[in-house]
Design a protein around this motif. Structure first.
Motif, PDB file in Angstrom:
ATOM      1  N   VAL A  54       1.054  -1.284  -0.104  1.00  0.00           N
ATOM      2  CA  VAL A  54      -0.186  -0.167  -0.069  1.00  0.00           C
ATOM      3  C   VAL A  54       0.887   1.102   0.036  1.00  0.00           C
ATOM      4  N   PRO A  55       0.310   2.425  -0.568  1.00  0.00           N
ATOM      5  CA  PRO A  55       1.554   3.196  -0.545  1.00  0.00           C
ATOM      6  C   PRO A  55       1.386   4.083   1.109  1.00  0.00           C
ATOM      7  N   ALA A  56       2.319   4.653   1.490  1.00  0.00           N
ATOM      8  CA  ALA A  56       2.862   5.288   2.985  1.00  0.00           C
ATOM      9  C   ALA A  56       2.053   6.192   2.418  1.00  0.00           C
ATOM     10  N   THR A  57       1.842   7.042   1.687  1.00  0.00           N
ATOM     11  CA  THR A  57       0.795   8.004   1.763  1.00  0.00           C
ATOM     12  C   THR A  57      -0.430   7.642   2.272  1.00  0.00           C
ATOM     13  N   ALA A  58      -1.207   6.315   1.713  1.00  0.00           N
ATOM     14  CA  ALA A  58      -2.451   6.291   2.670  1.00  0.00           C
ATOM     15  C   ALA A  58      -2.379   5.428   3.690  1.00  0.00           C
ATOM     16  N   PHE A  59      -1.504   5.772   4.332  1.00  0.00           N
ATOM     17  CA  PHE A  59      -1.268   4.424   5.796  1.00  0.00           C
ATOM     18  C   PHE A  59      -0.414   5.144   6.569  1.00  0.00           C
ATOM     19  N   LEU A  60      -0.177   5.013   7.573  1.00  0.00           N
ATOM     20  CA  LEU A  60       1.308   5.032   8.825  1.00  0.00           C
ATOM     21  C   LEU A  60       1.679   3.848   8.986  1.00  0.00           C
ATOM     22  N   PRO A  61       3.220   2.998   7.973  1.00  0.00           N
ATOM     23  CA  PRO A  61       3.254   2.439   8.198  1.00  0.00           C
ATOM     24  C   PRO A  61       4.758   2.342   9.523  1.00  0.00           C
ATOM     25  N   ILE A  62       4.310   0.912  10.427  1.00  0.00           N
ATOM     26  CA  ILE A  62       5.262   1.647  11.824  1.00  0.00           C
ATOM     27  C   ILE A  62       6.373   0.281  11.437  1.00  0.00           C
ATOM     28  N   ASP A  63       7.142   0.670  11.468  1.00  0.00           N
ATOM     29  CA  ASP A  63       8.353  -0.632  11.470  1.00  0.00           C
ATOM     30  C   ASP A  63       8.474  -1.700  12.541  1.00  0.00           C
TER      31      ASP A  63
END
Length: 103
Positions: A54-63
């Motif tokens: 998913v594009p990182a602009t559409a969610f907040l990716p967590i390491d």
């Protein structure tokens, strides 16, 4: 337990953000994360598996791993400090899901 769909949507709409961490990961897609994104909620999700596509602009990716806790905490603080950030991510999330995941 289970709740009916209307109550589920109402509870989701009442949330400022949805946390959907998936570690360890078994390759599944989080239906809850996609439903939250469809509702325009900002989703904080583990950056692996299907969500990493998913594009990182559409969610907040967590390491995942050693930085997960500090990254999650910092991201939640950023959302609390900047309501516009949550609204913007939520709007992009909704657009992404409606464009890519709706029949």
């Amino acid at each position: 337990g289970r709740i009916d769909a209307d109550r589920y949507r109402a509870w989701m709409d009442a949330c400022d953000a949805i946390v959907a961490l998936r570690y360890p990961h078994r390759g599944e897609t989080s239906a809850a994360a996609l439903k939250a994104m469809e509702r325009g909620r900002p989703v904080l999700a583990s950056d692996l598996g299907a969500m990493s596509e998913v594009p990182a602009t559409a969610f907040l990716p967590i390491d995942v791993g050693a930085r997960e806790h500090s990254h999650l905490t910092a991201t939640l603080r950023a959302l609390a400090d900047d309501r516009d950030l949550g609204r913007a991510v939520g709007a992009r999330a909704r657009h992404y899901v409606l464009e890519r995941h709706s029949p």
